[in-house]
Design a protein around this motif. Structure first.
Motif, PDB file in Angstrom:
ATOM      1  N   THR A 107       3.677   5.476  -5.659  1.00  0.00           N
ATOM      2  CA  THR A 107       3.478   5.445  -7.111  1.00  0.00           C
ATOM      3  C   THR A 107       2.450   6.491  -7.543  1.00  0.00           C
ATOM      4  O   THR A 107       2.635   7.185  -8.547  1.00  0.00           O
ATOM      5  CB  THR A 107       3.012   4.046  -7.526  1.00  0.00           C
ATOM      6  OG1 THR A 107       3.970   3.075  -7.083  1.00  0.00           O
ATOM      7  CG2 THR A 107       2.873   3.938  -9.034  1.00  0.00           C
ATOM      8  N   GLU A 115       2.142   1.740  -3.414  1.00  0.00           N
ATOM      9  CA  GLU A 115       1.082   2.264  -4.277  1.00  0.00           C
ATOM     10  C   GLU A 115       0.873   3.758  -4.052  1.00  0.00           C
ATOM     11  O   GLU A 115       0.669   4.520  -4.997  1.00  0.00           O
ATOM     12  CB  GLU A 115      -0.209   1.502  -4.020  1.00  0.00           C
ATOM     13  CG  GLU A 115      -0.197   0.079  -4.556  1.00  0.00           C
ATOM     14  CD  GLU A 115      -1.488  -0.643  -4.272  1.00  0.00           C
ATOM     15  OE1 GLU A 115      -2.325  -0.048  -3.571  1.00  0.00           O
ATOM     16  OE2 GLU A 115      -1.638  -1.802  -4.734  1.00  0.00           O
ATOM     17  N   SER A 146       0.827  -1.219   0.000  1.00  0.00           N
ATOM     18  CA  SER A 146       0.000   0.000   0.000  1.00  0.00           C
ATOM     19  C   SER A 146       0.855   1.261   0.000  1.00  0.00           C
ATOM     20  O   SER A 146       0.543   2.245  -0.680  1.00  0.00           O
ATOM     21  CB  SER A 146      -0.916  -0.032   1.221  1.00  0.00           C
ATOM     22  OG  SER A 146      -0.143  -0.046   2.402  1.00  0.00           O
TER      23      SER A 146
END
Length: 469
Positions: A433, A430, A427
């Motif tokens: 990102t 992510e 997570s």
């Protein structure tokens, strides 16, 4: 997910249409249901490669009915197996709120509805499996009690509700498999209600009836007076059987723990049997010890009696010898009196001799019995020692299994912790990102702005250059 249906381009139906469709039997005609170990696999029939030999097309009714029978049989296998395993792990009486039990009744309802002949009524066509179930009381007299109880329930108004109540009462009675076998064996009676290629008329129905025997190990208790069986929607929940990637990770560890727990339960049961055997042997040893003590006391009494008889025999011998000596020395008394005394003495001597022989026989018998008792005691003591050694070794095995169980539980917890940490890290990655994507978008926007500014400056410079010339 509550049900799995193939995708379609048709518009979304209304709520009434969905409810009406759910109340009918849901078959996976465009899918092939198969079993992968303990899991359910669904595969579209269009993806299944066909052999060069001529086979029936997917639109053939016989092919679709055969596929439906196979799908329902596999679903019944998974439902029955899952219900038995979960019930044994739960270790208590099941009620109507237990999810695997609800799914089992839904699957059984679909199996009984498969291939039913539609009966036309004033309200349209009616498909109910209550009609075949009513035949069971004619084949098995014990089922008459269930049928009478179902008819006496005040809250049931439809044949479907009566059929559902009948299935629950038969499961409580642990006679569902027997009733289904008796019904399937009378295909001439079932032909009135089912099509020739229905599940109850084919081999798959007999297989399901055989699988129902395993349900006799579970205990169920239903209160159907306040339960609305008429309006329930029987939809199969495939999510209980579809294979999940996260659950497959710990399946191996769960299988090991289950095997260890089964071994532990077996060892504990064996330990209880050995303890009961040891207690019985100890009771027998105590009984034999009491009998031995009693026989010892009787032997002592018999010895005392023998000694008393021997003393009395010596006294009689002395008296008889004294009488003979006195008869020789003294005047001869009356022959009649002397003969009577001598006959009485002989008679008394014979009685005492016979009594002594009887006592000696009884003593020999008691001695032999005592020897047999001592031999039996030695054998029992040897057996008890062997059982105690086996019990010690089994307890050691139980301790080892408990330690292994704790170790596996610790490993399982650590693996769960690692999975959680990885998910948290995933997570975070992510989020980073997403942040980087946003930054890239900002940079692209700024680059576009710079390009626009450069174009504007170039156009301005081009305008200024001719003016300077």
């Amino acid at each position: 997910m509550s049900a799995l249906t193939p995708p379609t381009d048709m518009p979304t139906p209304t709520t009434d249409k969905i409810t009406q469709a759910a109340m009918e039997t849901i078959y996976l005609c465009k899918f092939r249901v198969s079993m992968d170990g303990e899991w359910l696999c669904l595969r579209e029939l269009d993806d299944i490669s066909l052999t060069p030999d001529p086979e029936p097309t997917h639109e053939d009714p016989n092919y679709l009915m055969a596929n439906e029978r196979m799908n329902l049989m596999n679903m019944a296998k998974l439902s029955i197996k899952g219900l038995i395993e979960s019930a044994l792990n739960l270790g208590r009486t099941l009620d109507s709120d237990y999810a695997p039990l609800q799914q089992f009744f839904v699957v059984m309802e679909h199996c009984l509805k498969h291939g039913l002949k539609a009966k036309k009524t004033f309200l349209g066509q009616n498909k109910s499996f209550w009609g075949p179930l009513e035949l069971v009381e004619k084949l098995v007299p014990e089922a008459g009690e269930i049928t009478a109880s179902v008819k006496d329930l005040p809250g049931l108004k439809t044949p479907v509700g009566r059929g559902r109540a009948w299935l629950r009462l038969a499961l409580m009675q642990k006679k569902l498999s027997e009733y289904m076998k008796a019904l399937i064996n009378k295909k001439e009676l079932l032909s009135e209600f089912y099509e020739p290629n229905a599940l109850m008329m084919e081999e798959e129905g007999a297989i399901i009836a055989g699988l129902l025997v395993g349900l006799n190990v579970i205990d169920a208790n239903f209160c159907m007076k306040g339960e609305d069986l008429d309006s329930q929607v029987g939809v199969i929940d495939f999510s209980m059987y579809l294979k999940d990637g996260n659950s497959s990770k710990g399946s191996e560890g769960d299988g090991q723990i289950t095997a260890i727990l089964d071994q532990k339960n077996y060892v504990e049961e064996l330990n209880r049997h050995l303890n009961a055997t040891v207690n019985n042997l100890q009771t027998k040893v105590d009984t034999l010890e009491k009998a031995n003590t009693k026989l010892t006391e009787e032997l002592a009494v018999a010895n005392n009696r023998i000694i008393t008889l021997q003393e009395e025999m010596e006294r009689v011998k002395e008296e008889s010898s004294y009488i003979l000596e006195s008869n020789r020395k003294g005047p001869k008394p009356d022959r009649t009196t002397e003969g009577q005394a001598l006959s009485e003495a002989r008679k008394h001597l014979k009685e005492e001799t016979q009594l002594r022989l009887d006592v000696e026989k009884e003593l020999e018998m008691q001695i032999s019995m005592r020897q047999e008792m001592e031999l039996a005691m030695k054998m029992l003591e040897k057996d008890v020692c062997e059982k105690q050694d086996a019990l010690v070794s089994l307890r050691q095995q139980v301790d080892d299994l408990r330690a292994l169980k704790h170790e596996l539980a610790f490993k399982l917890q650590s693996s769960d912790l690692g999975v959680k940490q990885k998910s948290e890290l995933n997570s975070r990655l992510e989020e980073k990102t997403n942040q980087m994507a946003a930054t890239i978008k900002q940079l692209e926007q700024s680059e576009k702005d710079l390009v626009k500014q450069a174009k504007t400056l170039n156009s301005a410079a081009n305008k200024l250059i001719p003016k300077q010339h």
